[in-house]
Design a protein around this motif. Structure first.
Motif, mmCIF file in Angstrom:
data_model
loop_
_atom_site.group_PDB
_atom_site.id
_atom_site.type_symbol
_atom_site.label_atom_id
_atom_site.label_comp_id
_atom_site.label_asym_id
_atom_site.label_seq_id
_atom_site.Cartn_x
_atom_site.Cartn_y
_atom_site.Cartn_z
ATOM 1 N N GLN A 51 -98.874 -33.015 13.865
ATOM 2 C CA GLN A 51 -100.072 -32.541 13.757
ATOM 3 C C GLN A 51 -100.640 -32.155 14.873
ATOM 4 N N LEU A 52 -101.535 -31.175 15.122
ATOM 5 C CA LEU A 52 -102.605 -30.905 16.223
ATOM 6 C C LEU A 52 -104.058 -31.752 15.885
ATOM 7 N N TRP A 53 -103.947 -32.796 15.308
ATOM 8 C CA TRP A 53 -105.339 -32.675 14.645
ATOM 9 C C TRP A 53 -106.466 -32.312 15.591
ATOM 10 N N ASP A 54 -105.733 -33.634 16.439
ATOM 11 C CA ASP A 54 -107.114 -33.234 17.815
ATOM 12 C C ASP A 54 -107.789 -32.209 18.059
ATOM 13 N N SER A 55 -106.784 -31.310 18.105
ATOM 14 C CA SER A 55 -107.051 -29.532 18.684
ATOM 15 C C SER A 55 -108.640 -29.237 17.586
ATOM 16 N N LEU A 56 -108.618 -29.291 16.418
ATOM 17 C CA LEU A 56 -109.496 -28.948 15.068
ATOM 18 C C LEU A 56 -111.107 -29.296 16.096
#
Length: 785
Positions: free
Chosen positions: A41-46
């Motif tokens: 999952q792209l957690w850093d994009s949030l």
């Protein structure tokens, strides 16, 4: 999942730290059974401080719960029964915990993944053994070794303190025994002489023995106390040295990286590592402070001759100073407010107390207040000349309570909806404009530690901000910010920066900014920087060495206009950056744009190439303009032609790739790449079938044939056609619309969309009759139906 596999190989203290990341807020079983899903999952994009991201976080929470429920259903057999129940329980628990605050789940998982990565990296560096460690790893190893020494010495003093306490308790018991013997001796007077004499001799002997022991033990106790004080002094010395290393070097470097990130430098990382160090410091300082206070209490219980009271008083003052410096220095701005701050526009910021969780500050959550202050007010605050916070403006929603996030162990205040309502400007110096005036956002709070035992009033200043009231000021304000971020020195007086810097220093700042805006590793080459030096210094030298020792002043950078122009060096450069960022980023990253080439250089490059070879260069006389230069055969000689520069307005109508596709005489991108090989992937697909019985018209770039040029390299047309505003061609200074540099003045260009609409409404015969009239305007537009 690769990270989790590596994390499971950790051993010793690293494994213990990894296990400590998990708990009721996020069970380790969830990490284990959903490892692949979590790491994909792209957690850093949030953005955690952006409420608009809550919907994305909600979807991630729902997906996590769904994946956990699926995993639970797959468990079968006798061994899987309990696991099925447990995973189902965790799914319900996570849903209940984070349903109202899904961004907290994202914060928790990001913290876990970053911590795991750090632990794995540290373990990898340690296992390399014979390999040379880089300076960062060596410094971290030095800090960790010092913590281990402090931990051992603190345990030793704790052990010695307990021994001292036991010895003192036994001493007091013996002292009481001595008093009891004396009382017995005093009571002998009532006894008969024979009995009194016998008992008196025995008691006197016993008293002498006890008193001799008390005398020896008093000396021993005093020495024990002095030895313990010396141990505490040594521990405090190492603590102070460790704290200086962390706060005055590591934290200052983090703040410097944060400042450079404002110019596009790498995003500042390592704050969680800093927090772990600061928390270890806080824990060790507090333990030693408690030990010193217990020593004071023992001394008060049993006063003995000697300098102990003065020694302990000094130790207590020293360690209080150490913890005070730690607390006040670790009140930091995790997310800076925007450095170009427009009035009436919402903005955000986050402050964090790195030792808040360890010192239990959240038990009585402090409130943080934000005010905007001028440069002079900031100087007064740092000199302690001002005891109250004066304001140079009004910030709405400027109060926020610090919240403790159990999952990450952080205590922070998130200002999400601040807005600068008004600003009060000071008198400006000399030629200084409003976009050179610097302010700062001051964050302040007050909280207590140890049950109001210590009360701290903390303040921290943001990076300098420039306040604007209109978007037209953004360009010059950004210049002020870039110069300050690039050349500010640690510990400076607010907000002093050098008026002159070496040209290579500015090159580094421009390259950092350019690479950040392009989102790629392709920054400014040495040739590009030579071109910029020629522009900045009005020089013709092509030798990079000629510029290495030259200095450029702030006035040359963004106060004085370039020779013969009505804009500054920075305004020209920033125009290029904005054009590239909005429309041409992929082409720059593909290497399709030379860009930083002047007209003469373009001619020298192209004349040695086949006809139809072209290149893209930035306009010298137009802010945010790019032109196409190409070589073509003339009946008398070969010439290099240049199109009127394109700007953002042009590319909002038709893309660069489509325009190049339209121009059939453009064959090879310099030096020899077929244009379709470079640009085809960016062409707009042709229109499909008609919609609702209508065929949609197309705008297409067509060049008029330059006077005297062979028709073979131009689009084949039976008659001149209405041309696009940016399709003028020129090999020389014959056109009255050319400026002294050979570029066009766009002030008299016409609105393309309006002309298209007018042309479509005219009868075909009127349209044909009108076409010759357009030649004088040198505009062309082809309509495809």
């Amino acid at each position: 999942m690769a990270m989790w596999i590596q994390a499971q190989q950790l051993q010793g203290e690293a494994l213990h730290q990894m296990q400590a990341l998990y708990g009721q807020h996020f069970p380790i079983e969830v990490r284990h059974y959903l490892a692949q899903w979590i790491e994909s999952q792209l957690w850093d994009s949030l953005e955690l401080d952006n409420p608009a991201e809550e919907a994305k976080a909600k979807r991630l929470l729902e997906s996590l719960v769904s994946e956990l429920q699926k995993k639970a259903q797959l468990q079968g057999g006798e061994d899987g029964f309990l696991l099925k129940i447990k995973l189902g329980h965790y799914a319900t628990q996570l849903k209940s915990t984070y349903d109202r605050c899904p961004l907290e789940l994202v914060r928790c998982i990001k913290h876990i993944l970053q911590s795991e990565q750090r632990l794995v990296q540290e373990a990898t560096n340690a296992s390399d053994g014979g390999q040379a460690m880089d300076s960062l790893s060596q410094r971290h190893q030095q800090i960790n070794q010092a913590f281990e020494e402090l931990r051992v010495s603190t345990q030793d003093t704790e052990s010695e303190l307990r021994k001292l306490q036991h010895s003192q308790e036994y001493f007091i018991i013996q002292y009481q025994e001595n008093l009891r013997i004396q009382a017995q001796l005093s009571s002998l007077s009532s006894l008969p002489p024979a009995e009194r004499s016998q008992r008196e001799t025995s008691l006197q002997s016993k008293r002498a023995t006890v008193e001799a022991w008390l005398t020896r033990e008093a000396t021993t106790l005093q020495k024990h106390r002095l030895d313990l004080s010396e141990q505490h002094q040594k521990t405090l010395s190492v603590l102070r040295k460790q704290q200086t290393l962390i706060l005055d070097e590591e934290l200052i470097q983090w703040k410097r990286r944060q400042q450079l990130a404002g110019n596009g430098g790498p995003h500042e990382g390592g704050l969680d590592v800093l927090q772990s160090w600061c928390e270890k410091l806080a824990d060790l300082i507090w333990q030693n402070r408690q030990q010193i206070r217990r020593c004071e209490h023992l001394t008060q219980q049993l006063p003995l001759p000697g300098p102990m009271e003065e020694l302990l008083s000094k130790l207590n003052a020293d360690i209080t100073d150490i913890i005070s410096a730690l607390v006040t220095s670790t009140f930091i701005i995790e997310k800076q407010p925007p450095q170009v701050l427009k009035t009436q526009i919402k903005f955000a910021a986050t402050v964090r107390l790195l030792v808040g969780g360890k010192l239990n500050v959240h038990m009585n959550p402090p409130q943080v207040k934000a005010v905007i202050v001028s440069e002079q007010q900031a100087k007064a605050l740092l000199k302690n000349e001002s005891t109250h916070s004066e304001s140079s403006g009004e910030i709405l929603n400027n109060n926020c309570v610090m919240e403790y996030h159990q999952a990450t162990g952080t205590l922070s205040a998130h200002f999400r909806n601040m807005s600068l309502k008004r600003i009060k400007r000071s008198d400006r110096r000399g030629a200084e404009s409003v976009t050179e005036e610097k302010f700062t956002v001051l964050f302040e709070s007050q909280f207590s530690v140890g049950g109001n035992e210590l009360v701290f009033h903390v303040k921290t200043l943001s990076l300098p901000v420039v306040v604007i009231v209109h978007g037209s000021q953004d360009n010059n304000a950004t210049a002020t910010v870039l110069w300050d971020n690039a050349f500010a020195e640690p510990g400076r007086v607010p907000f002093v920066v050098p008026d002159k810097v070496l040209w290579p220093q500015l090159c580094d700042a421009l390259d950092m900014k350019y690479k950040a805006e392009m989102h790629s590793g392709r920054g400014l080459s040495e040739d590009n920087l030579v071109f910029l030096a020629q522009k900045a210094f009005s020089s013709g030298s092509n030798n990079p060495e000629d510029y290495r020792s030259m200095t450029i002043s702030w006035a040359q950078f963004n106060r004085e206009s370039l020779p013969g122009r009505n804009f500054t060096f920075w305004q020209w450069f920033d125009g290029v950056v904005e054009l590239m960022k909005k429309h041409l980023k992929p082409h720059w990253n593909d290497g399709a744009i030379l860009g930083f080439v002047n007209k003469q250089q373009a001619q020298d490059l192209l004349l040695s190439k086949p006809n139809g070879t072209f290149l893209l260069r930035f306009s010298d006389s137009e802010i945010g303009g790019i032109t196409i230069a190409w070589v073509a055969e003339n009946p008398n000689k070969r010439l290099v032609w240049n199109l009127l520069p394109y700007t953002t307005k042009d590319f909002s109508i038709r893309s660069l790739a489509d325009r190049i596709s339209d121009l059939n005489h453009l064959l090879f991108l310099y030096p020899d790449r077929p244009k379709d090989e470079v640009f085809a992937k960016y062409y707009t697909p042709p229109l499909s079938k008609a919609v609702d019985g209508y065929v949609k018209p197309q705008i297409k770039q067509v060049n008029p044939e330059p006077s005297g040029a062979a028709s073979t390299f131009m689009d084949q047309t039976s008659s001149p056609s209405f041309s696009h505003p940016s399709s003028c061609v020129y090999p020389s200074m014959t056109d009255t619309m050319l400026d002294p540099d050979g570029d066009f003045d766009l002030e008299d260009t016409m609105d393309v969309a309006r002309h298209v609409e007018e042309l479509l409404r005219r009868p075909m015969d009127v349209l044909c009759l009108s076409l010759p009239l357009t030649l004088s305007l040198s505009r062309s537009l082809s309509l495809s139906l």
